[in-house]
Design an enzyme around this catalytic site. Sequence first.
Site, PDB file in Angstrom:
ATOM      1  N   ILE A 162     -40.967  21.601   7.221  1.00  0.00           N
ATOM      2  CA  ILE A 162     -42.400  21.431   7.435  1.00  0.00           C
ATOM      3  C   ILE A 162     -43.056  22.790   7.674  1.00  0.00           C
ATOM      4  CG2 ILE A 162     -44.179  20.286   8.787  1.00  0.00           C
ATOM      5  CD1 ILE A 162     -42.327  18.438   7.036  1.00  0.00           C
ATOM      6  N   GLY A 347     -35.059  47.934 -13.781  1.00  0.00           N
ATOM      7  CA  GLY A 347     -33.653  48.266 -14.001  1.00  0.00           C
ATOM      8  C   GLY A 347     -32.865  48.195 -12.694  1.00  0.00           C
ATOM      9  N   GLU A 371     -44.199  21.154  -3.195  1.00  0.00           N
ATOM     10  CA  GLU A 371     -45.308  20.351  -3.740  1.00  0.00           C
ATOM     11  C   GLU A 371     -44.880  19.597  -5.002  1.00  0.00           C
ATOM     12  OE1 GLU A 371     -47.546  20.162  -1.753  1.00  0.00           O
ATOM     13  OE2 GLU A 371     -48.227  22.062  -0.929  1.00  0.00           O
ATOM     14  N   THR A 373     -40.983  19.268  -7.215  1.00  0.00           N
ATOM     15  CA  THR A 373     -40.172  20.139  -8.061  1.00  0.00           C
ATOM     16  C   THR A 373     -40.620  20.008  -9.525  1.00  0.00           C
ATOM     17  OG1 THR A 373     -38.507  18.457  -8.551  1.00  0.00           O
ATOM     18  CG2 THR A 373     -38.149  19.795  -6.565  1.00  0.00           C
TER      19      THR A 373
END
Length: 393
Positions: A162, A347, A371, A373
């Site tokens: 949370i 790099g 919010e 996946t």
Amino acid sequence: MSNPGSNPGMDADVFEQFIEQLERYVRERLLPAEKEIIESDEIPAEILAEMRDMGLFGLTIPEEFGGAGMNVSQYIRTIHTISYAMPAFRSIISINIGMFASALKNGGTEAQKAEWLPRVAAGEIACFGLTEPGSGSDSAGLQTTATQTDNGWVLNGTKRYITNSPFAKVGLIMARTSKENLPKNAHVSAFVVPFDAAGITIGKSDKKMGQSGSHIADVVMDDVRVGGEALLGGELGKGFAYAMMSLDNGRMSVGAAATAYARRALDSAVRYATERKAFGEPIANFQLIQQMLAQSEIDIYAAECMMEDVTRRADAGENVLRKAAAFKVFASEMCGRVVDACVQVYGGAGYLAEYDAERFFRDARIYRIYEGTTQILQLQIAKHMLREFAAAN
């Protein structure tokens, strides 16, 4: 869920002045503070006070409750502007203005709005409690319970991951008010829970891959007693619907944040490519470096166009559930590609903590997860497409 009518938002000229001021604040104040925040893992109190003074905790809250009354387009542009800086700054304000305030505006009683909206607009931190150890997007697996008593409700359960819970004064908690799983998730109700209530324990802040300065933790509720006025809107079985309405805004906010952070990473990569020399010339002269920079610019531009389109539609009152999900998926996946390209342009230096590239890479990874996946949102988009097809045929 559609937005209730169109919202003109703030005066356009006033808003543009605000954005100019915020852009300066981000570059002159927030970017220089990042190193200190990474070391201490917290936003300095004086910066939080400045953010409160700028009204950043009440962007979308109506003016009568102390907010700025922004419409969706203005709110998301503001999030996009602040998200050029490290994610902690968006994280601390986003639940107040997105998830919490949106749910209260859409579903709260007049008394709930009058009590809580001025407080969160002034900068009291709110959190949003949906995810649990055994359930996230799956409301059928929700275990937190709210049991009705003669004078209110008793809440028991644990919420996980949370955001802002270690600082929160209040939480919007989703809880099961029916033992059975009901159609349209009517077994889930929402409760406005003050975090000084007896029986609430906040777990230790979780250590994370990235996003220094933002905090997530468990919220454990053990016989937490709240009055009848805590039930959002005074209605049973509407909690998940209000949560989903809030998630449209949350997904647009994450999409905007990912788009802005991709721009930050690309700006860093361009600067490095012009300064770093190999074989006697800047690596920016090499075509394969240019290809990575160009592809990143193309990706960011596409996400910016999606952001402008979905927010305009939201302000017009359209149902943007599918488009908000699409924007969030594209922008978060795009950001992952851009921060990866940034490391590649750097790099070997891109793998060192001394340079920003590896931090951008770690910070951006969560955008594809919270919010909703990427995979859950792809399923949701497909489900709505197929439902529309079936209805039309």
